[in-house]
Scaffold this active site. Sequence first.
Site, short mmCIF file in Angstrom:
data_model
loop_
_atom_site.label_atom_id
_atom_site.label_comp_id
_atom_site.label_asym_id
_atom_site.label_seq_id
_atom_site.Cartn_x
_atom_site.Cartn_y
_atom_site.Cartn_z
N ASN A 276 -4.49 -8.41 3.82
CA ASN A 276 -4.54 -7.02 4.25
C ASN A 276 -4.45 -6.05 3.07
OD1 ASN A 276 -4.63 -5.11 6.45
ND2 ASN A 276 -2.52 -4.59 5.86
N GLU B 288 9.92 -7.06 -1.90
CA GLU B 288 10.42 -5.99 -2.76
C GLU B 288 11.89 -6.21 -3.08
OE1 GLU B 288 8.64 -5.51 -0.07
OE2 GLU B 288 6.91 -4.23 -0.55
N THR C 216 0.85 -1.18 0.00
CA THR C 216 0.00 0.00 0.00
C THR C 216 0.89 1.24 0.00
OG1 THR C 216 -1.55 -1.24 1.35
CG2 THR C 216 -1.87 1.15 1.26
N ARG D 145 5.18 7.11 0.48
CA ARG D 145 4.48 6.78 1.74
C ARG D 145 5.41 6.96 2.93
NH1 ARG D 145 2.43 0.54 3.21
NH2 ARG D 145 3.08 0.70 5.37
#
Lengths: 342, 1189
Positions: free
Chosen positions: B1004, B61, B28, B111
């Site tokens: 999630n 990642e 996210t 973020r």
Amino acid sequence: MNLRTTYLGLPLRNPLVASAGPLSQTVDGVKGLADGGVGAVVLYSLFEEQVRAQLEQAERDALLEEEHADLFAEATSYFPSVSAEPVETVAVKYLSLVEKASRAIDVPLIASLNGSSLGSWVQFARQLEEAGAAALELNIYFMPGDTSLAGPDVEQRHIDIVAAVKQNISIPVAVKLAPYFSSFGSFALRLVEAGADGVVLFNRFLQPDVDVERVEVVPGVELSNPSEARLPRTWIAALRHRLPVSIAATSGVETADDVVAYLLAGADVVMTTSALVRHGRDYSRVLLDGLDTWLTRKGFASVDSARGLLAVPADADAAGYQRAGYVTALEKAKSRYGSLVG
Amino acid sequence: MRTIIDGNEAAASAAYRLNELCSIYPITPSSTMAELADEWSAQGRPNVYGMIPTVVEMQSEGGAAGALHGALQGGALSTTFTASQGLLLMIPNMYKIAGELTSTVFHVAARSLAAQGLSIYGDHQDVMAVRQTGFALLCSASPQEAHDLAAISQLATLTSRIPFVHFFDGFRTSHEVNVVDLLSDDQLRDLVPEELIRAHRRRALSPEHPYIRGTAQNPDTYFQSRETVNPFYAAVPGLVTEAMEKFAELTGRRYELVEYHGDPEAERVVVVMGSGAQTVVKTVDYLNAQGAKVGVVQLRLYRPFPVEQILAAIPATARVVAVLDRTKEPGSGGEPLFLDVTAALGEAAATGRRAMPLVVGGRYGLSSKEFTPGMVAGIFDELALPQPRPRFTIGINDDVTHTSLPYDPTLDIEDPATVSAVFYGLGSDGTVGANKNTIKIIGEVPGTYAQGYFVYDSKKSGSRTVSHLRFGPKPIEAPYLINSASFIACHAWSVLERVDVLEFARPGTVLLINTPYPIDEVFARLPEPMQAKIIDLGIELWAIDANLVARKAGMGRRTNTVLQTCFFAISKVLPAEQAIKQVKKAIRKTYARKGADVVAKNEAAVDASLADLHRIEVPAAPVGDQPMIPPVIGAASQFVSTVTASMLAGTGDQLPVSALPVDGTYPSGTTKYEKRNISDIIAEWDPEACIQCGNCAFVCPHAVLRAKYYAGSALDGAPECFQSAPLNAAGFPGSRYTLQVYAEDCTGCGLCVEACPVKPIGGGNRRAINLAPVLERTKEKENVAFFETIPVNRRSRVDFANVRGTQFLEPLFEFSGACSGCGETPYLKLLTQLFGGRATVANATGCSSIYGGNLPTTPWSSNKYGRGPAWSNSLFEDNAEFGLGLRLAADLHTETARRRLAELRPELGDATVDAILGAPQQYESELSQQRARVDALKALLDTMGGGPRVDDLRSVADHLLRRSVWIVGGDGWAYDIGSAGVDHVLASGRDVNILVMDTEVYSNTGGQASKSTPLGAVAKFASGGKMTGKKDVAMQAVSYGNVYVARVAMGADPQQTLKAFREAEAYDGPSLILAYSHCIAHGIDMRKGLDQQYRAVASGHWPLMRYNPVLRMSGRNPFLLDSPRPRIPLKEYHDKELRFRMLANSDPEAAERFLEFGQDAVNRRWAEYEEMATRGAERFAADATRSDR
């Protein structure tokens, strides 16, 4: 040997018919059945409930996809958008199978609808005719759990379905029935009056089982066995000379002897799925060879000449005939097991 | 092509079409970009060069960056999408990629970073942490820019050979829906011609012209080699400018590296980067129109830092420059952009090129903190002071170090022609979805612009959403929330009882309320403060019972279509007739593939809505005195009643710095104060029918079913409606039993009903626990209050060994905000019931860390002695290691304690010391005795007057009680990103307990495939069905021989679950429990979650097993197969889940094929397990450290 038979006005190369079941789900499956040698193929049944359930499922799925969407910042959805194509409905799939399979085989293809109410069958029956079905089998499977429904109401429901479907199509219609009617012969005649071109005896009532572990009722489907042939055979014998339409026998075929027994009782055709599921599509060849051998051994020139030899004669009192058989059977049993009837 | 999309889709659209490979991992707020790429690839959409890009999901990642690096060295045009800690995991590769001058663009939805707490929201901390890697950084300020600069950066990386990070603000830009002009394939191809791609390919590794790259270098040449790239970096600003110019020629949209906007002779200037620039630009226009002389410098290229362009952009007249950073670098002299700008200006001044203005640095907008025109004006006001603060913050109240500037929050500079609408809804009611749809409908009208932004709270069930929508005749460039709305809708009554939904109202605002009450009662039922505001502001009030209309239309609880229709009918944003036509058109488009029935129902709902919508007469004065429902119910600590309460009430933005903990430490057990009342139907106990088996309490995901037994006399003074039954147990005559439903916390999920084995004869579908409409709330509260006065049963008097016993153990995980009917939380609750008083929990990031630790509240709680699980979340990838660290520390402290205890033998006495050192600590009775001994020891130590050994022992004495270390998380962690760590920790031999709550998908972040996802299941990143089977992690762990392993599913066999938890915890070594957790991402009716668990086991998909090394030590077969032979086909399990049905619908042949392979795998594995279960012990590895062979 001449095995040629007529069923629902359709000329068949022999009296063995693959009944509605899991082997006819695909074009290849249907072709395999025809290649195995059967005289006709009844396609698997399209269930009224299936069509309805699919629509409801589509709606529920739409809700499931939406239900949890856009309620949390990290996950605005939980499923990818897979396809914008409308889902192919079971009805559309069935029609397409009728169309393709009827072209792929050289024996008649009979479509089968399973339901218990008028629903949208009339409309759909016409589409099946257009798609190339040679005939239609209406499998009316109805368990009248509603205690306010009287016997005549139940019968009328069957009659109405047959009449409505017959009015809308020109291909022959056979009706597959359960045996549980108080006067089956009279009821069968009313179906003929309503337009039925044949009856298929009998539908097996699939009684559910109980899972004691989960304390739950579980639906159970099992392949039929030869002892189940007795009920339909009895009724075929009783009705052979009283019903002016085709009679198909179904349930309990395992060997060629079972086929012969049905034919002797008066069946125009004998249907099986269980034997073919158990032994493979090519097993129809074994059954037909067995029939051929029996006819030859017994000196019959055709299947027609043996058909109905053991049917209740047209001039006999059918009830008395059955009762006599019943009494004889009990006497026999008494000598083997002692008195069974108090 | 004009379209209406969010920033993520805008960026992904260009990135996908300009690349050959997307190497991805979900995080996210960037996940959407990767998901779209995967969907497009699955749909066979080609890029502009005619080939379908490959999308590969990696395990982390770090893995995504590694694969990307390889693909780049192999000559493929490759990209990735990421954010936050994900970008940080790419850093090692980023140095490599840049060092090798390799062309690529990383698209980043910027973020916050996890520091004192994790935040999924937007700021520049992540991108600022890679500014030193050698990547160029290019920043977009809006969804349109995200699209355009994605393309421009692709061209620039290919012409410059410098890799780019193209970033934009997470959520504010990534999730803002706005009008975007999409580039055509032709435009993109013209912009990035194929010749550049061929040049990129020519630089690839090839055995046809071999060389080596990635050498190890020595002191003699490393330094010089590092300097070789300077000319390439020097060329970047020019090449980006060229790319922007070429882009402008193709599209007419013009960008510059650095843009100045404002008065050419401005005295006060702000320098800013990202979406905030739009806000500053608009405010500058507003202030200059009032006679100010201000300006703004917007940076797009941040690395390589365009010194010349910056110097040129800041007017020579500037007396003071404020450089705004959306990041925080604790301990630095200033944030990075500030330092860069200061250095540029300082150098220029020192060399006499220009006068040096005063430069100040400010922080704003961390974690998507609002950045509004009022704040911008506040900054310019500060700059007007003779001595503005050298460092400041804006948007918060810093009452500790006094960095924050004052500002006027009411400043409204919006174009009066813009319609602003705010919608309050519940997550499950479809409000946000309907609003996204509304934006599309309105945005498609020529000459109209639309913008949407959506705010969610931190719960997964009963969550509140607030939608901010703007419509107008001009492009909408307002990247901040609405603060004055012409239309407000409240789609859920429970919201207006708790939150001031008129916060953004102004005189004449049109208000739409979805009411459960008759129309003539609506006004009187509103809280008094709301009534007063309606009267004072002359608000136009409308109401509809949308739930009733939806139900009548056969749409169940989905009120979205009904309320959307009402919005169009009364907001007048479009002529009503045209709007209704468009709504129906949108319905047909959205639901066509779901069948005619669904479309017809929705269309009917539209028509029915208009008939049932009513204007409400507003009286001259308020009626009644109903107050708002307070955010915190019951007596709570000072912190909870002020700070937590403020967060719950939605006023957390106003909390000053001093109110918040300095190190991210928050009190446990705070969900109990919320009393959210999110469900109209709740569990209802039938004491007559109940057999007190405890199954319902066992599976309750929200811990709202509590059981106690007690002497009959305890019922004295019980409320009349308090329920009780004789205790159904031998040896307790006269004892009573109560199963109390915590009515205000129950979510009505119905799992208890499914778990109840009692089917009263003649009761139809009834059980001994059923769902029923909420009774009068006050009575429910009284019952719970009375129940709480009855003491919790003593642990020593409870039989832990069976499910029936566990119901009497106090859960120390309660009332979480997890999805209603969550399949994970019952396992966590059980963990706390059994071991909570001495457990430390390491929680991997994911669903469980969110419902477990997302502020404002936490479900992790404590017992009456103040003991309970100590919980922490480190990261996603390192949880097993983090938990091992907790174990190691505990072991060290235990060792110290034991040593000190032995040393103090003369003072403490043999009896005390021997009892403690020799105590067995396996069973609860032993543990409670040890607890008493340790308590006595501590009391004794307190009397001993100190000294180094006494003080030392006192500080670690608690560790003389065996600590239970739990490492918990989901399959995304255990199977993918944390897999190596889990493996290593299991191999450590240390006494840790790993609980994997396996939902077979990344729940999630929205349902992306993990290596746990079963074959043929449709998930994001597996939209064509997962092509590979699920990894058998149990067998991996079994292969070590000394790891306790269990696979459990409480819906299939709760007793086996309980046994496994107890054995795992008791085992003095590593344990692994794989727990089947049904999930909303499976696409099931959550009420049937336990049935699905049963099917998972009955089909053999999830065979229950335990591997207990203790058995091996005693010469027995350690492999125990706990479930019976599969008794239903796999298909029966699959057919009940949308994740499998989706493939059956979209690609029936593939679905059938996967099913056949899946069934084969089930059969094969079962045969293997059966064989293992019948082996002799000698055929399993023995633990070399503690047993003979």
